[in-house]
Design a protein around this motif. Structure first.
Motif, PDB file in Angstrom:
ATOM      1  N   PRO A 153       0.788  -1.332   0.209  1.00  0.00           N
ATOM      2  CA  PRO A 153      -0.106  -0.059   0.076  1.00  0.00           C
ATOM      3  C   PRO A 153       0.851   1.179   0.023  1.00  0.00           C
ATOM      4  N   THR A 154       0.456   2.135  -0.930  1.00  0.00           N
ATOM      5  CA  THR A 154       1.186   3.669  -0.659  1.00  0.00           C
ATOM      6  C   THR A 154       0.172   4.752  -0.792  1.00  0.00           C
ATOM      7  N   PHE A 155       0.712   5.790  -0.795  1.00  0.00           N
ATOM      8  CA  PHE A 155      -0.279   7.037  -1.061  1.00  0.00           C
ATOM      9  C   PHE A 155      -0.543   6.995  -2.541  1.00  0.00           C
ATOM     10  N   HIS A 156      -1.862   7.764  -2.729  1.00  0.00           N
ATOM     11  CA  HIS A 156      -2.289   8.077  -4.080  1.00  0.00           C
ATOM     12  C   HIS A 156      -1.325   8.924  -4.500  1.00  0.00           C
ATOM     13  N   PRO A 157      -0.798   8.960  -5.745  1.00  0.00           N
ATOM     14  CA  PRO A 157      -0.037   9.892  -6.565  1.00  0.00           C
ATOM     15  C   PRO A 157      -0.691  11.506  -6.088  1.00  0.00           C
ATOM     16  N   ALA A 158      -1.816  11.386  -6.300  1.00  0.00           N
ATOM     17  CA  ALA A 158      -2.664  12.749  -6.273  1.00  0.00           C
ATOM     18  C   ALA A 158      -2.275  13.547  -4.927  1.00  0.00           C
ATOM     19  N   ALA A 159      -2.440  12.687  -3.879  1.00  0.00           N
ATOM     20  CA  ALA A 159      -2.179  13.108  -2.472  1.00  0.00           C
ATOM     21  C   ALA A 159      -0.530  13.671  -2.472  1.00  0.00           C
ATOM     22  N   ALA A 160       0.219  13.090  -2.771  1.00  0.00           N
ATOM     23  CA  ALA A 160       1.668  13.645  -3.016  1.00  0.00           C
ATOM     24  C   ALA A 160       1.939  14.858  -3.784  1.00  0.00           C
ATOM     25  N   ILE A 161       0.925  15.087  -4.799  1.00  0.00           N
ATOM     26  CA  ILE A 161       0.898  16.547  -5.599  1.00  0.00           C
ATOM     27  C   ILE A 161       0.496  17.440  -4.527  1.00  0.00           C
ATOM     28  N   TYR A 162      -0.552  17.277  -3.722  1.00  0.00           N
ATOM     29  CA  TYR A 162      -0.915  18.107  -2.987  1.00  0.00           C
ATOM     30  C   TYR A 162      -0.596  18.360  -1.796  1.00  0.00           C
ATOM     31  N   ASP A 163       0.474  17.195  -1.190  1.00  0.00           N
ATOM     32  CA  ASP A 163       0.842  17.549   0.163  1.00  0.00           C
ATOM     33  C   ASP A 163       2.319  16.845  -0.199  1.00  0.00           C
ATOM     34  N   GLN A 164       3.450  17.747  -0.389  1.00  0.00           N
ATOM     35  CA  GLN A 164       4.649  17.505  -0.917  1.00  0.00           C
ATOM     36  C   GLN A 164       5.479  16.686   0.114  1.00  0.00           C
ATOM     37  N   SER A 165       5.102  16.644   1.441  1.00  0.00           N
ATOM     38  CA  SER A 165       5.824  16.120   2.496  1.00  0.00           C
ATOM     39  C   SER A 165       5.513  14.549   2.276  1.00  0.00           C
ATOM     40  N   LYS A 166       4.449  14.115   1.395  1.00  0.00           N
ATOM     41  CA  LYS A 166       4.128  12.778   1.065  1.00  0.00           C
ATOM     42  C   LYS A 166       5.209  11.972  -0.053  1.00  0.00           C
ATOM     43  N   LEU A 167       5.787  13.073  -0.802  1.00  0.00           N
ATOM     44  CA  LEU A 167       6.568  12.601  -1.993  1.00  0.00           C
ATOM     45  C   LEU A 167       7.653  11.748  -1.673  1.00  0.00           C
ATOM     46  N   ALA A 168       8.520  12.126  -0.577  1.00  0.00           N
ATOM     47  CA  ALA A 168       9.388  11.268  -0.140  1.00  0.00           C
ATOM     48  C   ALA A 168       9.203  10.070   0.281  1.00  0.00           C
ATOM     49  N   LEU A 169       8.027   9.747   0.966  1.00  0.00           N
ATOM     50  CA  LEU A 169       7.534   8.679   1.304  1.00  0.00           C
ATOM     51  C   LEU A 169       7.028   7.468   0.402  1.00  0.00           C
ATOM     52  N   LEU A 170       6.405   8.570  -0.779  1.00  0.00           N
ATOM     53  CA  LEU A 170       6.044   7.693  -2.006  1.00  0.00           C
ATOM     54  C   LEU A 170       7.148   6.893  -2.719  1.00  0.00           C
ATOM     55  N   GLU A 171       8.225   7.851  -2.738  1.00  0.00           N
ATOM     56  CA  GLU A 171       9.588   7.598  -3.449  1.00  0.00           C
ATOM     57  C   GLU A 171       9.935   6.170  -2.507  1.00  0.00           C
ATOM     58  N   SER A 172      10.184   6.199  -1.478  1.00  0.00           N
ATOM     59  CA  SER A 172      10.717   5.147  -0.636  1.00  0.00           C
ATOM     60  C   SER A 172       9.657   4.071  -0.806  1.00  0.00           C
ATOM     61  N   ASP A 173       8.442   4.086  -0.931  1.00  0.00           N
ATOM     62  CA  ASP A 173       7.600   2.865  -1.157  1.00  0.00           C
ATOM     63  C   ASP A 173       7.994   2.304  -2.594  1.00  0.00           C
ATOM     64  N   PHE A 174       8.328   3.120  -3.648  1.00  0.00           N
ATOM     65  CA  PHE A 174       8.575   2.478  -4.813  1.00  0.00           C
ATOM     66  C   PHE A 174      10.061   1.807  -4.678  1.00  0.00           C
ATOM     67  N   ASP A 175      10.725   2.432  -3.978  1.00  0.00           N
ATOM     68  CA  ASP A 175      12.203   1.653  -4.022  1.00  0.00           C
ATOM     69  C   ASP A 175      11.914   0.290  -3.242  1.00  0.00           C
ATOM     70  N   LEU A 176      11.082   0.176  -2.312  1.00  0.00           N
ATOM     71  CA  LEU A 176      10.624  -0.973  -1.899  1.00  0.00           C
ATOM     72  C   LEU A 176      10.070  -1.923  -2.811  1.00  0.00           C
ATOM     73  N   LEU A 177       9.026  -1.191  -3.674  1.00  0.00           N
ATOM     74  CA  LEU A 177       8.454  -1.984  -4.604  1.00  0.00           C
ATOM     75  C   LEU A 177       9.762  -2.748  -5.644  1.00  0.00           C
ATOM     76  N   GLY A 178      10.676  -2.036  -5.979  1.00  0.00           N
ATOM     77  CA  GLY A 178      11.840  -2.386  -6.836  1.00  0.00           C
ATOM     78  C   GLY A 178      12.414  -3.657  -6.236  1.00  0.00           C
ATOM     79  N   GLU A 179      12.546  -3.780  -5.000  1.00  0.00           N
ATOM     80  CA  GLU A 179      13.180  -4.621  -4.204  1.00  0.00           C
ATOM     81  C   GLU A 179      12.497  -5.841  -3.936  1.00  0.00           C
TER      82      GLU A 179
END
Ligand code: URA
Length: 191
Positions: A153-179
């Motif tokens: 589960p991760t943030f909806h990308p639209a939520a990270a557009i409206y709230d920039q503080s979520k962007l780093a967390l979204l990125e870290s979730d996609f790093d985890l996805l790669g793993e």
């Protein structure tokens, strides 16, 4: 035996089970590789998707594309669908009755694609797949198993557009996805 994506889509395109059929331009069924090892599930089509009949082609889709690139994933290799196949007017939240009426399509899509990993984008997809009432903020950042699937589960990308503080967390979730995809591939190769 499950139905093919084409059979499920043919049904969905005719759907008049809820009132969203009155206001939609198109049914946004889902798109991508029918043999995808990773399936993404969003909430509902927005304006661009309603016009273009494809999930995540607007602003949220652009951010999703950036995140996919980060995880080393090609968009044509994945499958993307939404909990609701039709746009709620004004992008309001999906209603429980709409989710209930629309959910057989998503359930059948998951069965047909049979991915290794399901990435749920935001609260609605996460609640649906993990059958939980917990919010995305507390659930994100780790993988779960649901039946035979890994669920991330991760943030909806639209939520990270409206709230920039979520962007780093979204990125870290996609790093985890790669793993996670690397681990899933290794497990498959060892079978
Ligand atoms: N938001 C979603 O949840 N899905 C889309 O397809 C587009 C935006």
């Amino acid at each position: 035996m499950h139905r093919t994506l084409e059979e499920i889509e043919a049904d969905a395109l005719q759907c008049r089970k809820c009132e969203l059929c009155e206001t939609r331009t198109t049914v946004v069924f889902g798109v991508g590789n029918p043999d995808a090892e990773v399936m993404f599930i969003g909430e509902a089509p927005g304006k661009q998707e309603d016009l273009g009949a494809e999930p995540f082609i607007g602003a949220a889709g652009k951010l999703l594309n950036r995140m996919l690139e980060r995880a080393g994933i090609n968009r044509p290799d994945i499958y993307i669908a939404n909990v609701l196949k039709c746009r709620p007017p004004g992008n309001r939240d999906p209603r429980p009755d709409e989710i209930q009426l629309c959910s057989p399509y998503l359930r059948e899509q998951v069965r047909a694609i049979d991915p290794d990993v399901i990435v749920t984008l935001g609260n609605f997809a996460t609640k649906f797949i993990l059958k939980t009432d917990k919010g995305i903020t507390s659930l994100r950042g780790q993988a779960y198993t649901a039946g035979k699937f890994y669920v991330l589960p991760t943030f909806h990308p639209a939520a990270a557009i409206y709230d920039q503080s979520k962007l780093a967390l979204l990125e870290s979730d996609f790093d985890l996805l790669g793993e996670l995809l690397r681990v899933a591939r290794e497990r498959k190769a060892a079978r």
